[in-house]
Design an enzyme around this catalytic site. Structure first.
Site, short mmCIF file in Angstrom:
data_model
loop_
_atom_site.label_atom_id
_atom_site.label_comp_id
_atom_site.label_asym_id
_atom_site.label_seq_id
_atom_site.Cartn_x
_atom_site.Cartn_y
_atom_site.Cartn_z
CG HIS A 45 -0.32 -0.23 2.50
ND1 HIS A 45 0.02 -1.49 2.93
CD2 HIS A 45 0.07 0.63 3.48
CE1 HIS A 45 0.58 -1.40 4.12
NE2 HIS A 45 0.65 -0.13 4.47
CG HIS B 243 0.91 5.20 4.07
ND1 HIS B 243 0.04 5.01 5.13
CD2 HIS B 243 1.73 4.12 4.09
CE1 HIS B 243 0.34 3.89 5.77
NE2 HIS B 243 1.37 3.33 5.16
P1 5GP Z 1 1.91 0.29 7.23
O1 5GP Z 1 2.75 0.62 8.44
O2 5GP Z 1 1.76 -1.20 7.03
O3 5GP Z 1 2.44 0.99 6.01
O4 5GP Z 1 0.51 0.93 7.51
C1 5GP Z 1 -0.67 0.24 7.69
C2 5GP Z 1 -1.77 1.27 7.74
O5 5GP Z 1 -3.01 0.62 7.74
C3 5GP Z 1 -1.74 2.19 8.97
O6 5GP Z 1 -1.66 3.54 8.53
C4 5GP Z 1 -3.05 1.89 9.68
O7 5GP Z 1 -3.62 3.05 10.26
C5 5GP Z 1 -3.92 1.33 8.57
N1 5GP Z 1 -4.93 0.37 8.98
C6 5GP Z 1 -4.78 -0.64 9.86
N2 5GP Z 1 -5.92 -1.36 9.96
C7 5GP Z 1 -6.79 -0.80 9.10
C8 5GP Z 1 -8.15 -1.12 8.73
O8 5GP Z 1 -8.76 -2.06 9.23
N3 5GP Z 1 -8.73 -0.32 7.78
C9 5GP Z 1 -8.08 0.74 7.22
N4 5GP Z 1 -8.73 1.46 6.32
N5 5GP Z 1 -6.80 1.07 7.54
C10 5GP Z 1 -6.17 0.31 8.47
#
Ligand code: 5GP
Length: 141
Positions: free
Chosen positions: A104, A106
């Site tokens: 993903h 951001h």
């Molecule tokens: P990472 O650190 O893996 O790049 O970020 C994961 C992101 O997923 C975080 O910004 C967190 O807030 C978001 N996130 C975690 N669980 C959920 C969810 O159930 N739904 C959505 N829409 N975002 C989520």
């Protein structure tokens, strides 16, 4: 060697419609929805529809599709949220800051002088997320 793709990660479930989300954009290759714990107002996640854990196993084409959609969403978010800038981040493996293991990007709109909140610091209210998604969808048209 990174672990294999887990088909039961949260974003895979969102893609399959097994978990709800605030969708803002979708095409043949990508899906985009709001982060429910936004680090800035309008924080959006862009994911490939293809199963990919992160940059280490995604195909170059799928990565390009995610970048292309992120580019489009960044421009719309500038308008929708009267932003002064945009931060784009993409984390890979735990050592790289990744928590959810479906690739993903951001896309985080920024205002002058407003720092990003720390990751996962607060869950946004449903009515705020609904209104935020509606604004971004309108700006994407
Ligand atoms: P990472 O650190 O893996 O790049 O970020 C994961 C992101 O997923 C975080 O910004 C967190 O807030 C978001 N996130 C975690 N669980 C959920 C969810 O159930 N739904 C959505 N829409 N975002 C989520």
């Amino acid at each position: 060697m990174p672990a294999a793709y887990d088909t039961n990660n949260i974003f895979a479930k969102i893609l399959r419609g097994e978990l709800p989300c605030y969708k803002v954009y979708e095409d043949e290759h990508v899906f985009a929805f709001l982060d429910i714990m936004p680090r800035s107002h309008g924080h959006t996640l862009v994911i490939p529809k293809a199963p990919a854990r992160n940059i280490l196993d995604v195909t170059p084409d799928d990565y390009a599709h995610v970048a292309r959609a992120s580019h489009k969403i960044a421009a719309a978010a500038m308008k929708a949220f009267e932003a002064d800038g945009i931060t784009v981040q993409q984390f890979n493996e735990p050592a790289g800051g990744q928590v959810v293991f479906h690739l993903h990007m951001h896309v985080m709109p920024r205002k002058d002088g407003e720092p990003l909140l720390p990751p996962a610091s607060r869950k946004e209210e449903a009515k705020v997320l609904e209104a935020t998604a509606a604004k971004l969808i309108a700006a994407l048209k």
